[in-house]
Write an enzyme that holds these catalytic residues in place. Structure first.
Site, PDB file in Angstrom:
ATOM      1  NE  ARG A 182      -2.065  -1.860   3.584  1.00 20.47           N
ATOM      2  CZ  ARG A 182      -2.480  -2.320   4.025  1.00 20.47           C
ATOM      3  NH1 ARG A 182      -3.636  -2.119   4.747  1.00 20.47           N
ATOM      4  NH2 ARG A 182      -1.504  -2.879   4.963  1.00 20.47           N
TER       5      ARG A 182
ATOM      6  CG  ASP B 196       3.157   6.134   2.208  1.00 21.63           C
ATOM      7  OD1 ASP B 196       1.514   6.241   3.059  1.00 21.63           O
ATOM      8  OD2 ASP B 196       4.030   5.926   2.671  1.00 21.63           O
TER       9      ASP B 196
ATOM     10  NE  ARG C 233       8.771   8.925   1.931  1.00 24.32           N
ATOM     11  CZ  ARG C 233       7.304   9.585   2.568  1.00 24.32           C
ATOM     12  NH1 ARG C 233       5.993   8.600   2.015  1.00 24.32           N
ATOM     13  NH2 ARG C 233       7.180  10.867   2.351  1.00 24.32           N
TER      14      ARG C 233
END
Lengths: 246, 246
Positions: free
Chosen positions: A50, A52, A198
């Protein structure tokens, strides 16, 4: 009832992310709408990752069920027709068994993160890479990256909104290498925490700039405190590249 | 009066091409405006390659003169600052002698053409590659390409609006190779006719599809008739990559 497995490529820029959102476009909504236009059936599409808002995919994997029997090539071509002009492309389609689940059956996921490391700003890669103008030491970043490989409590690299039951994950691979003016990071794991990649990239950047040593990465990991690690890198450079199954 | 040589990268999509146009944006206008904002001086910028609308650059070379003395790094950073948010980036800047001319002194130019050769449409590469869904034989295309290398009358590959005095050019290199799902064509010459590369690509496509043999390419070249060669390939896949000087 046939189940279809898709490999999907998309440019993440126009979307709020993979997942359906009450406001704003999502990749999932685009695909579900294309399926409805093609088949008349209202279905749910499940994805391996999923992603971002702003995160891209070269090899997202997803699945859905159709009542009506049809051919894989027909599904691919019809979905691509109805997806226009969205920057979402169905690259491959195959029929799979009913027990296949793009997310739950997934044995591993791979991501690529691209940094363009040069003084000049981005032109062709706006929104598609992270621009860092200061010279980064890719070898030092790779040394720091190795401190994160393995089975660890990744609390320090986990978004506050992360819904995973446990912060413990096994990072099977994390490499950093220079490719001309770019720095590429490849990450592989069975699964990742929310923002984990990230946050790891934002931390390794500190090592690349010489502000941190690889030992500082170990300390950040061991702190089990989000505030101990670096900032979250922008979504621009992140690409979901692969999901694999048994 | 210092003369400045720039290497410039740009996304060709928003522009009518390199050259100033009475209507519509151009890369040249963006650069001249950025120079004006930075220095207050109104200058003319000359480029090695006057790329067409939609054609990109990874290594366009251009030059201009400034009255005011300054440093190369200052020119680069100030131009990049004033170019925002245009997808144009000044990658390098160096001071050159007064007799340097980006176009007239240029000893050779190189272009890359990207085809994405797969059934699925483009997502991440919309506007940045030519999508050809039918399977192409890159080896056959490369064999056809060799028929064009050398000193020839390229009338068959020349746009009707081409302003060159002679249709005779020396194509020093033209290679076609498969890189995964992409086909890359690299072209090098001292200079090219208007649309020459895109007309060569559109012709080699016929060879890749099996509709033409390499001998047909030779016949098209020898016909000296634009109607004898293939259609003009779209600008999307074309990148100006390099210009070189003595």
């Amino acid at each position: 009832m046939p189940r279809w497995k898709l490999t999907v490529e998309y440019d993440g820029r126009p979307y709020q992310g993979w997942q359906l959102q009450p406001h704003g476009p999502s990749v999932q909504a685009c695909l579900e709408e294309a399926i409805r236009r093609f088949s008349g059936e209202v279905v749910r599409v499940h994805a391996a990752g999923r992603t971002d808002a702003g995160v891209h995919a070269l090899g997202q994997v997803c699945h859905f069920d159709l009542e009506k029997p049809t051919k894989a090539d027909t599904v691919r071509d019809a979905l691509n027709f109805h997806l226009r002009p969205e920057p979402v492309a169905v690259v491959t389609v195959e029929a799979v068994d009913d027990d296949f689940h793009a997310r739950l059956s997934c044995k591993g996921r791979a991501y690529l993160y691209r940094i363009v490391n040069r003084r000049a700003p981005l032109a062709l890669d706006i929104g598609r890479a992270w621009h860092i103008p200061t010279v980064l030491d890719a070898d030092a970043m790779n040394e720091g990256a190795q401190r994160l490989v393995g089975n660890h409590d990744f609390t320090s690299f986990r978004a506050s909104i992360c819904q995973a039951k446990s912060p413990v994950k096994t990072l099977s691979l994390l490499t950093v290498s220079r490719v001309g003016q770019e720095i590429h990071m490849v990450a592989r794991a069975r699964s990742f925490l929310h923002h984990q990649i990230r946050n790891m990239i934002g931390t390794l950047r500190l090592v690349g700039e010489g502000k941190w040593t690889p030992d500082d990465v170990t300390r950040a990991l061991e702190a089990r405190d989000r505030a101990a690690a670096g900032q979250t890198a922008p979504p621009d450079g992140l690409y979901f590249t692969e999901a694999w199954y048994e």
